[in-house]
Design a protein around this motif. Structure first.
Motif: not given
Length: 203
Positions: A52-56, A70-72, A75-78, A85-98
């Motif tokens: 199991k893994r948990s995130t806020e 908005d995930y803290a 495991m930050a992710q927006h 459109k649906v935008w997925l931003h991964d700050p750790d990878l500095d990547q946005v998927t649309v």
């Protein structure tokens, strides 16, 4: 004997609406709650339940077709849906998927929040009460869905939990806190501009 049978039938008649009310609560939620926000804890379990893994996080939505998760950290992710459109931003990878809204939404758990057609996209079923909540289950009608089921838990009329079982049997549980219905949310909350320098991938 007749009295015992009548008592049993009466008990069943009185008990069954509690289950049926969960589907009614889901329908009422989709029809009447035009916006909302809450904080949540998401717990993801492996199919065997061993890992199991948990995130806020925090989520907000405005019908139709606008939502934000908005995930803290760590495991930050927006995830932002702007209606088109649906935008997925991964700050750790500095990547946005649309992805286009229609491709990304469809018969997904997010559609329950964003205003999808319940009866068109899902088969609904009431489940027994559990953990002090009333539960409704939504099974996707699409054969190529990426999840098996989503279970929606209500405390009274308030959204309290989502359980999502994906196509691999992995279970994600979102436990809601401080849910607020029909709140005023600024339009810019559902707009997303990729950070400078981020890789943007269109799907």
């Amino acid at each position: 004997m007749k009295r015992l049978i009548l008592t049993a039938l009466l008990g069943a008649a009185l008990a069954s609406p509690a289950w049926a009310d969960a589907v009614a609560s889901l329908r009422q939620f989709v029809q009447e709650v035009k916006s909302g926000r809450a904080t949540f804890t998401q717990t993801v379990s492996s199919p065997d339940g061993a890992r199991k893994r948990s995130t806020e996080g925090r989520f907000e939505f405005v019908r139709p077709n606008r939502f934000r998760f908005d995930y803290a950290p760590p495991m930050a992710q927006h995830i932002v849906a702007d209606g088109q459109k649906v935008w997925l931003h991964d700050p750790d990878l500095d990547q946005v998927t649309v992805r286009a809204m229609g491709d990304a939404l469809g018969a997904t758990p997010a559609a329950l929040l964003a205003g999808g057609s319940l009866d068109k996209d899902f088969t609904l079923k009431a489940l027994p009460d559990r953990d002090g909540l009333q539960w409704a289950e939504a099974l996707p009608k699409a054969r190529d869905s990426q999840f098996q089921a989503v279970r929606v838990g209500f405390r009274g009329k308030d959204l309290a939990a989502l359980e999502i079982v994906d196509s691999f049997g992995q279970v994600s549980v979102l436990s809601m806190r401080q849910f607020e219905a029909n709140v005023s949310l600024a339009p810019e909350r559902f707009r997303f501009t990729p950070p400078p320098g981020a890789d943007v991938l269109e799907q």
